[in-house]
Design an enzyme around this catalytic site. Structure first.
Site, short mmCIF file in Angstrom:
data_model
loop_
_atom_site.label_atom_id
_atom_site.label_comp_id
_atom_site.label_asym_id
_atom_site.label_seq_id
_atom_site.Cartn_x
_atom_site.Cartn_y
_atom_site.Cartn_z
N CYS A 1 0.87 -1.18 0.00
CA CYS A 1 0.00 0.00 0.00
C CYS A 1 0.90 1.23 0.00
O CYS A 1 1.60 1.49 0.98
CB CYS A 1 -0.90 -0.01 1.23
N HIS B 1 -2.41 -4.27 -10.72
CA HIS B 1 -3.10 -3.07 -11.21
C HIS B 1 -3.46 -3.24 -12.68
O HIS B 1 -2.77 -3.96 -13.42
CB HIS B 1 -2.21 -1.84 -11.03
N GLU C 1 -10.33 0.34 -5.98
CA GLU C 1 -9.36 -0.55 -5.37
C GLU C 1 -9.93 -1.93 -5.02
O GLU C 1 -11.05 -2.03 -4.50
CB GLU C 1 -8.80 0.06 -4.07
N CYS D 1 -4.61 6.26 -4.46
CA CYS D 1 -4.01 4.92 -4.38
C CYS D 1 -2.54 5.09 -4.77
O CYS D 1 -2.24 5.47 -5.91
CB CYS D 1 -4.73 3.97 -5.34
N GLY E 1 -1.33 2.49 -7.18
CA GLY E 1 -2.04 2.78 -8.43
C GLY E 1 -1.39 3.94 -9.17
O GLY E 1 -1.22 3.92 -10.39
N1 LIG Z 1 -6.32 -2.24 -2.38
C1 LIG Z 1 -4.92 -2.58 -2.69
C2 LIG Z 1 -4.00 -2.30 -1.49
C3 LIG Z 1 -3.97 -0.82 -1.12
C4 LIG Z 1 -3.39 -0.01 -2.23
C5 LIG Z 1 -3.54 1.49 -2.10
N2 LIG Z 1 -4.35 1.98 -1.02
C6 LIG Z 1 -2.18 2.17 -2.13
O1 LIG Z 1 -2.05 3.29 -1.58
O2 LIG Z 1 -1.26 1.60 -2.76
C7 LIG Z 1 -4.81 -4.07 -3.09
O3 LIG Z 1 -5.67 -4.86 -2.67
O4 LIG Z 1 -3.84 -4.41 -3.77
#
Ligand SMILES: N[C@H](CCC[C@H](N)C(=O)O)C(=O)O
Length: 281
Positions: A84, A159, A214, A223, A226
């Site tokens: 994250c 992604h 997400e 994100c 992201g």
């Molecule tokens: N939902 C993402 C994890 C959090 C990513 C995002 N909140 C960031 O800041 O990178 C996943 O399941 O891969």
């Protein structure tokens, strides 16, 4: 959860409940994560960051020689994700604020399920040396009747970076429901980004705007991984081997840099909002 101390924080509006568990005593269940993240019945958040000494958690003990602290990240649906990007900045802010780590010009190593990231505190911004993003397949995402071309990018977590049809505004997308994607290509689910170009900026080589749905959290205001995926695709599409990409998200701006040493950096804000204690259930 009986009387757990927590801190609320966010990175460009991507918000987290931070739970300190230095000695790894908490067996944090998916149901407890869902309860903590619930925006009405709980504290509210896109995810939970559990703060634990790396050596105390089997999920990251192999990284203990490189990093004293492990960011145990959970999505708000209780699922576990490898990494994250906004979370690691907020996690770092927590460590230095609570004097669990000293800020240093060479950075603070943070263990994650995607490996060790190094975070450098620079005032209200924190810059993270991220795992190099890997673009690996073409695919598509669907929202309602619309299908968008995209590319799969591995940032430690999965992604799918999609471009909008010419002229379609970002805010016209209905992201109340998760976009459709190829489940054979993304068997563990995927974070889906939608990107449009933006006005040139003097301080960046490229400037784009994005929204994201997400995996495990739904649409978030930002994100970090992201943004890293979007930055990598933007540089590739512009034929730039390195450069700076300014990325505007609904919650704020993040910056992705691919430097001459082939390092990938994610920079952005990291704010601690409040602290408290959960009341026994
Ligand atoms: N939902 C993402 C994890 C959090 C990513 C995002 N909140 C960031 O800041 O990178 C996943 O399941 O891969």
């Amino acid at each position: 959860m009986d009387g757990v101390n927590f801190t609320k924080g966010h990175g460009a509006g991507n918000d987290f409940v931070i739970v300190e568990d230095v000695d790894g005593a908490l067996d944090l269940t998916p149901a407890q994560v869902v309860a903590l993240c619930h925006r009405r019945f709980g504290i509210g958040g896109d995810g939970v960051l559990r703060v634990v000494r790396t050596a105390k958690d089997p999920a990251a003990a192999g990284q203990a020689a490189e990093a004293e602290w492990f960011m145990d990240y959970r999505n708000s649906d209780g699922s576990i994700a490898e990494m994250c990007g906004n979370g690691v900045r907020v996690f770092t802010r927590y460590l230095v604020t609570h004097e669990l780590a000293e800020p240093s010009p060479t950075g603070i190593p943070i263990a994650t399920r995607a490996g060790v990231m190094v975070a450098i505190v620079e005032g209200d911004q924190i810059r993270v040396h991220m795992k190099s993003p890997r673009v690996y397949a073409a695919s598509t995402a669907t929202t309602g009747p619309l299908t968008f071309p995209g590319v799969a990018v591995d940032c430690g977590n999965p992604h799918l970076v999609c471009g909008l049809h010419d002229g379609l505004p970002l805010d016209s997308l209905d992201l109340h429901v998760g976009p459709g994607f190829d489940r054979a290509l993304f068997p563990a689910g995927v974070n889906v980004e939608f990107v449009v170009g933006a006005e040139p900026l003097p301080e960046a080589d490229l400037h784009v705007a994005m929204r994201v749905f997400e995996r495990g959290s739904g649409e978030t205001l930002a994100c970090g991984t992201g943004a890293l995926a979007v930055g990598a695709v933007a540089l590739r599409d512009a034929g730039l081997a390195m450069g700076v990409v300014a990325i505007d998200l609904p919650g704020g701006r993040l910056t992705v840099t691919h430097d001459a040493e082939d390092r990938w950096w994610l920079a952005g804000p990291a704010v601690l909002v409040a602290s408290g204690e959960t009341t026994p259930a």
